[in-house]
Scaffold this motif. Structure first.
Motif, PDB file in Angstrom:
ATOM      1  N   LYS A 187     -41.514 -29.739 -51.190  1.00 11.97           N
ATOM      2  CA  LYS A 187     -42.076 -28.814 -50.194  1.00 11.97           C
ATOM      3  C   LYS A 187     -41.715 -29.272 -48.785  1.00 11.97           C
ATOM      4  O   LYS A 187     -41.483 -28.460 -47.902  1.00 11.97           O
ATOM      5  CB  LYS A 187     -43.596 -28.794 -50.365  1.00 11.97           C
ATOM      6  CG  LYS A 187     -44.277 -27.552 -49.843  1.00 11.97           C
ATOM      7  CD  LYS A 187     -45.764 -27.641 -50.164  1.00 11.97           C
ATOM      8  CE  LYS A 187     -46.571 -26.645 -49.392  1.00 11.97           C
ATOM      9  NZ  LYS A 187     -48.007 -26.870 -49.610  1.00 11.97           N
ATOM     10  N   LYS A 228     -47.732 -22.988 -58.194  1.00  8.89           N
ATOM     11  CA  LYS A 228     -48.688 -21.974 -57.759  1.00  8.89           C
ATOM     12  C   LYS A 228     -49.859 -22.651 -57.028  1.00  8.89           C
ATOM     13  O   LYS A 228     -50.316 -22.201 -55.990  1.00  8.89           O
ATOM     14  CB  LYS A 228     -49.187 -21.236 -59.001  1.00  8.89           C
ATOM     15  CG  LYS A 228     -50.178 -20.155 -58.714  1.00  8.89           C
ATOM     16  CD  LYS A 228     -49.473 -18.863 -58.412  1.00  8.89           C
ATOM     17  CE  LYS A 228     -50.479 -17.749 -58.256  1.00  8.89           C
ATOM     18  NZ  LYS A 228     -49.853 -16.477 -57.996  1.00  8.89           N
ATOM     19  N   GLY A 242     -49.111 -23.557 -53.646  1.00  7.41           N
ATOM     20  CA  GLY A 242     -48.755 -22.422 -52.800  1.00  7.41           C
ATOM     21  C   GLY A 242     -47.312 -22.440 -52.338  1.00  7.41           C
ATOM     22  O   GLY A 242     -47.000 -22.035 -51.235  1.00  7.41           O
ATOM     23  N   SER A 271     -43.804 -20.969 -52.120  1.00  8.08           N
ATOM     24  CA  SER A 271     -43.351 -19.591 -52.317  1.00  8.08           C
ATOM     25  C   SER A 271     -41.852 -19.496 -52.554  1.00  8.08           C
ATOM     26  O   SER A 271     -41.340 -18.444 -52.907  1.00  8.08           O
ATOM     27  CB  SER A 271     -43.742 -18.741 -51.117  1.00  8.08           C
ATOM     28  OG  SER A 271     -43.184 -19.340 -49.959  1.00  8.08           O
TER      29      SER A 271
END
Lengths: 293, 382
Positions: free
Chosen positions: B214, B238, B241, B243
């Motif tokens: 991330k 998920k 978070g 995307s």
């Protein structure tokens, strides 16, 4: 590395570590009353998750019923393991008993494979809802359940051992079985109780973790190993040490994967465990043993 | 004296005739090694089922060359050492004319020298390219090579404006092979690998790796592994978070993956897969259409579980061997091998096989289509 990442590693580590801790707690209880390591402890964890999954799948039970039912069933199996395999071996050397528990673990794992199949299964989370943001990291509602239940079990155990006569009797068995028996404590019953408790604690660990990490007939091997390591790290025989050991291993693994290399995740935790044992052979919270000359 | 000779000649002739008759009734034995139990059971079980189903079907249709076939299956318990024992038994004791399987790359590589030495053709159901590169005379394989899957993923990524990817691979044989291809093909495909993370096949929490990814410049994640690891990754993604698009390998192309990851966590995941899982969406005119629908329908009717591409690998392996016996008109191992190598334009569940002396996999990129997981189902992308 931003602070939010660091926080995320801690959160994940604590969640997984809590179940290592619960497994370790199971090891501790049986060790304290019998002086043996129950290598079927990991299978109790597996059965907790699997029975819950299948009482929902086959029995059509809702989650709030399936979870306690599975924990109760596994507790009963813990009693069964003691009555059918450990008690008939009473008086035999500890090594023989340990080998019996290894046999039991293979039997349980094989049985689970035949009955439930070889697939991995998921259990729905205990409460609905999205991940909770926490200072840049995110926390699953299930993680709160995991940590909460672990703490509750720990407090309950503390009260049980300190405040109840049965708890004290169990501790007495841990100190000296012969003396305890001479004082009128029924050692056999205490051993059965300890098996029931450790199965219960293991099964609890299994059901609360299944929604996060999935479960299969063979998850008990690794969980058992990590739980055992946690137990050794915290000092064999010390319930608080066991849970603390579990948390430490969980967090170390997570940090190791995050900051060093994910390829060496398991190795990092075990190397630190080894190093610690060289420095403190009795574990972090264990008392140095000086008896049995 | 003369009468004696005549008599013995008649006796001999009779014995030969009888023996010949018995020989003709003897079934053609084809060996199979699958990981029916152990960690690779998700491959071996559908493969064993499929082989048994196809055996019945071939025998119902009159067998091969007027003889019935018999598929002798051994379970290697996902352990290459056991596969070696099984191959010895198949070649020396069961005297099989060809072998299908094993399910895993490890087992296949372990028995490859044995089949070369015993000169028995092997059609493996394992994926890694190492099985057929360099080419071994007697070793073939049916699953698409990883390199074809990687090419499909990178092409799709490029088309969607993605130039930086993070790779997240399992530390087992399948994942390591994928990792190698992902890194090797990246530059050629115009994609940069900006993060290279690994997870244990039995790991239950991949938050650490994903958190690390991330924080990089990656625009997409490519994950390479087989269940349950990738399902955990889908869940953790998920939860965190994240995307950016998530690509998976063909190793998770079964409904089990969606079930494990959970519908909402699997939503939007992209992967290359054989046409078998989207058989209903394949165009009517496509040469595989009839074959896929028939296999899927029969398998589901007989075993009451959804069909997976893994069973398809065994279907193709046995079909290829049967086809080679038929077209070569011989059930001798060496003849089957030669005939196999001449296979051209043979449509099976995985794709169109064209073997040559330098290509013992015989598939092209066309054997994969890109699919997206949508509402718990598979959607074929154009």
């Amino acid at each position: 590395m931003p602070f939010s990442s660091f926080l995320q590693f801690i959160v994940s580590g604590v969640t997984v570590g809590a179940t290592y801790g619960l497994t370790a707690l199971g090891f501790t209880m049986i060790f304290n009353t019998t002086g043996i390591i129950n290598f079927a402890q990991g299978e109790f964890v597996m059965l907790g998750g699997m029975l819950a999954v299948f009482s929902m799948k086959w029995g059509g039970l809702p989650l709030p019923v399936a979870v306690p039912l599975s924990v109760l069933l596994v507790t009963a199996m813990g009693v069964g393991v003691d009555r059918l395999t450990i008690r008939p071996m009473r008086g035999k050397p500890a090594v023989s008993l340990v080998i019996v528990t290894i046999g039991v673990s293979i039997l349980l794992r094989g049985g689970a494979m035949l009955i439930f199949g070889k697939d991995t299964h998921a259990l729905p989370p205990f409460s609905e809802g999205a991940a909770i943001p926490l200072g840049g990291a995110s926390l699953l509602p299930q993680s709160i359940w995991v940590v909460g239940i672990t703490l509750a079990v720990l407090v309950a155990m503390k009260v049980f051992f300190d405040r109840t006569i049965t708890g004290k009797a169990m501790l007495a068995c841990a100190c000296d079985r012969k003396a305890a028996s001479l004082m009128g404590i029924n050692v056999d019953v205490m051993v059965t109780v300890s098996f029931a408790f450790s199965a219960l604690v293991g099964a609890l660990g299994g059901v609360i973790l299944a929604p996060i990490t999935l479960t299969a007939y063979d998850v008990g091997i690794l969980l058992g190993l990590k739980g055992f390591a946690a137990c050794i790290l915290g000092g064999l025989g010390n319930p608080f040490g066991a849970v603390a050991g579990g948390l430490i291993i969980g967090v170390l693994e997570s940090l190791g994967a995050g900051f060093l290399s994910s390829g060496y995740k398991d190795a990092i935790a075990f190397v630190i465990l080894l190093a610690l044992l060289f420095l403190r052979p009795s574990g972090l919270f264990g008392k140095a043993s000086a008896d049995r000359v | 004296m003369e009468g004696m000779k005549l008599f013995s000649a008649a006796l001999l002739g009779g014995a030969l005739l009888l023996g010949g008759g018995a020989f003709a009734a003897e079934p053609i034995r084809i060996g199979a090694i699958f990981s029916v139990t152990g960690p690779a059971a998700f491959l071996g079980e559908p493969e064993r089922n499929t082989a048994k189903m196809l055996e019945d079907e071939i025998n119902k249709g009159g067998g091969l060359l007027g003889r019935k076939i018999e598929v002798v299956v051994y379970d290697d318990e996902s352990d290459p050492t056991k596969a070696v024992t099984a191959v010895d038994r198949l070649i020396k004791k069961d005297k099989v004319v060809a072998i299908i399987g094993p399910s895993t790359t490890g087992s296949t590589l372990a028995i490859a020298p044995k089949v070369e030495e015993g000169k028995v053709p092997l059609v493996s159901c394992a994926a890694a390219i190492d099985i057929v590169s360099p080419v071994r005379r007697f070793v073939f394989k049916t699953p698409q090579s990883d390199v074809l899957a990687v090419k499909q993923i990178y092409r799709h990524a490029k088309k969607n404006g993605i130039s930086k990817v993070a790779i997240l691979t399992a530390s087992d044989a399948f994942g390591s092979a994928g990792r190698k291809e992902l890194k090797e093909l990246a530059e050629k495909s115009g994609v940069a690998v900006v993060a290279d993370e690994v997870f244990g096949p039995k790991d239950t929490d991949m938050n650490a790796q994903l958190t690390k990814i991330k924080g990089t410049a990656a625009q997409a994640i490519v994950c390479w592994g087989t269940n349950p690891g990738p399902a955990v990754i889908a869940r953790n993604r998920k939860q965190l978070g994240i995307s950016m698009p998530l690509y998976m390998s063909h190793g998770v192309a079964s409904n089990k993956f969606i079930e494990l990851a959970g519908k909402e966590n699997a939503e939007g995941i992209l992967l290359p897969a054989g046409r078998l899982i989207v058989d209903e969406q394949v165009a009517e005119k496509h040469p595989q259409k009839k074959l896929l629908t028939k296999y899927a329908k029969e398998y589901e009717a007989r075993f009451k579980t959804p069909v997976s591409s893994f069973g398809g690998y065994a279907f193709d392996a046995l079909s290829l061997v049967a086809q080679a016996i038929k077209s070569g008109k011989s059930a001798e191992p060496a003849a089957i091998r030669d005939s196999l190598e001449k296979t051209k334009g043979f449509w099976a569940t995985t794709g169109e096989f064209t073997f040559t002396p330098s290509d013992h996999n015989g598939l092209t990129e066309d054997a994969f289509v890109m699919v997206r997981i949508t509402k718990g189902g598979w959607e074929m992308l154009k």
